[in-house]
Design an enzyme around this catalytic site. Structure first.
Site, PDB file in Angstrom:
ATOM      1  N   ASP A  25      39.134  45.767  31.474  1.00 34.10           N
ATOM      2  CA  ASP A  25      38.757  47.047  30.917  1.00 34.10           C
ATOM      3  C   ASP A  25      38.542  46.583  29.258  1.00 34.10           C
ATOM      4  O   ASP A  25      39.470  45.828  28.723  1.00 34.10           O
ATOM      5  CB  ASP A  25      39.518  48.261  31.237  1.00 34.10           C
ATOM      6  CG  ASP A  25      38.816  49.565  30.821  1.00 34.10           C
ATOM      7  OD1 ASP A  25      37.469  49.335  30.581  1.00 34.10           O
ATOM      8  OD2 ASP A  25      39.211  50.684  30.830  1.00 34.10           O
ATOM      9  N   HIS A  42      30.267  42.301  27.449  1.00 32.79           N
ATOM     10  CA  HIS A  42      30.549  41.589  29.141  1.00 32.79           C
ATOM     11  C   HIS A  42      30.337  40.174  29.175  1.00 32.79           C
ATOM     12  O   HIS A  42      31.021  39.718  29.708  1.00 32.79           O
ATOM     13  CB  HIS A  42      29.513  42.228  29.746  1.00 32.79           C
ATOM     14  CG  HIS A  42      29.534  43.853  29.871  1.00 32.79           C
ATOM     15  ND1 HIS A  42      30.679  44.550  30.250  1.00 32.79           N
ATOM     16  CD2 HIS A  42      28.765  44.968  29.802  1.00 32.79           C
ATOM     17  CE1 HIS A  42      30.688  45.872  30.241  1.00 32.79           C
ATOM     18  NE2 HIS A  42      29.289  46.238  29.935  1.00 32.79           N
ATOM     19  N   LEU A 136      43.489  28.254  44.710  1.00 32.09           N
ATOM     20  CA  LEU A 136      43.553  29.760  44.522  1.00 32.09           C
ATOM     21  C   LEU A 136      42.120  30.178  45.249  1.00 32.09           C
ATOM     22  O   LEU A 136      41.219  29.914  45.184  1.00 32.09           O
ATOM     23  CB  LEU A 136      43.167  29.841  43.010  1.00 32.09           C
ATOM     24  CG  LEU A 136      42.823  31.161  42.292  1.00 32.09           C
ATOM     25  CD1 LEU A 136      44.272  31.970  42.413  1.00 32.09           C
ATOM     26  CD2 LEU A 136      42.365  31.012  40.858  1.00 32.09           C
TER      27      LEU A 136
END
Ligand code: FPP
Length: 255
Positions: A25, A42, A136
């Protein structure tokens, strides 16, 4: 081993989470503070994604789940939705091969039917390319909401009961979680939320039951390797009890 490496290892001796989930956020505020349009925030956020994926891999985290676009984000202005969808598509196109080289397994959770055909194809290709990787697992939550996930699972359970594949009394927590989007992956041990807000915002409602929560004021584009390491270090100092007494929990952690 150099002093630096030893210090780094000692830093995480409290344990590294198997699964970290992140609510990224603060992109909009980061951009506004620089008199830039929201989409610039963004775009800057994608650099943080890169750093965090790399660092999580180095730390030995097994699963990293990033909340890239929520069910509610569809209500943002059409132009911003389109920028975010475009960023997701381009990032997948640009990064999948590199992630594959680094043995990362890519997986997307969310309501795919709402995503464009091109994005769905790119996701399917990235998932297929990286399916047998053993490093991962990078889970991208896009068009995702915790309530949507619970509902789609409940619907599938109802269908399976109706068709005789499952009887209602066979349903337990383990079986039910298999119907959820993260099915088969461990629950997040640590939830990080950047940007100063302290809420879950319809993220992984079922799976966060026992996650440790870490809220930081840092805006997502300013979050990088050091901030992730600080969160993991802080996690190492938490006492997790899973509803038990402190003595029971200590006995369990020694076993
Ligand atoms: C919240 O900031 C952030 C988002 C809704 C999108 C996060 C997306 C990215 C970082 C890029 C794409 C991700 C991947 C995995 C490729 P906000 O806009 O709510 O910020 P604000 O609260 O400051 O307005």
């Amino acid at each position: 081993m150099s002093n630096n490496n030893t210090a780094e290892r000692n830093r995480f001796e409290g344990g590294v989470p198997r699964h970290i989930a992140i609510v990224m956020d603060g992109n909009g505020r980061w951009a506004r503070a620089r008199f830039m349009p929201r989409h610039a925030g963004h775009r800057a956020g994608v650099s943080s994604v890169r750093k965090v994926v790399e660092t999580a891999g180095e730390l030995g985290v097994e699963v990293l789940t990033l909340f890239a676009f929520s069910s509610e984000n569809w209500d943002r202005p059409a132009e911003e939705v389109s920028v975010l969808m475009d960023l997701l598509l381009r990032t997948l196109q640009k990064e999948s091969a590199r992630l594959h080289e680094h043995n990362v397994r890519i997986r997307l959770i969310g309501e795919r039917s709402r995503l464009s055909l091109r994005l769905r194809q790119e996701i399917a290709a990235a998932e297929e390319l990286t399916a047998s990787n053993t490093g991962l697992t990078l889970v991208i939550a896009a068009s995702f909401g915790g309530r949507w996930d619970l509902l789609q699972a409940a619907r599938q359970v109802a269908e399976d009961v109706q068709s005789g594949l499952l009887s209602a009394d066979e349903l337990d927590e383990q079986r039910f979680s298999g119907y959820l989007s993260l099915g088969g992956l461990p629950d997040p041990d640590l939830l990080i939320r950047t940007g100063g807000e302290q809420r879950v915002s319809n993220f992984l409602l079922w799976h966060l039951a026992y996650a440790e929560l870490h809220f930081v004021n840092t805006l997502w584009p300013d979050f990088g390797a050091e901030e992730l390491k600080a969160a993991v270090e802080n996690f190492g100092g938490r006492k997790r009890r899973f509803g038990r007494t402190e003595e029971q929990a200590e006995r369990l952690s020694r076993a």
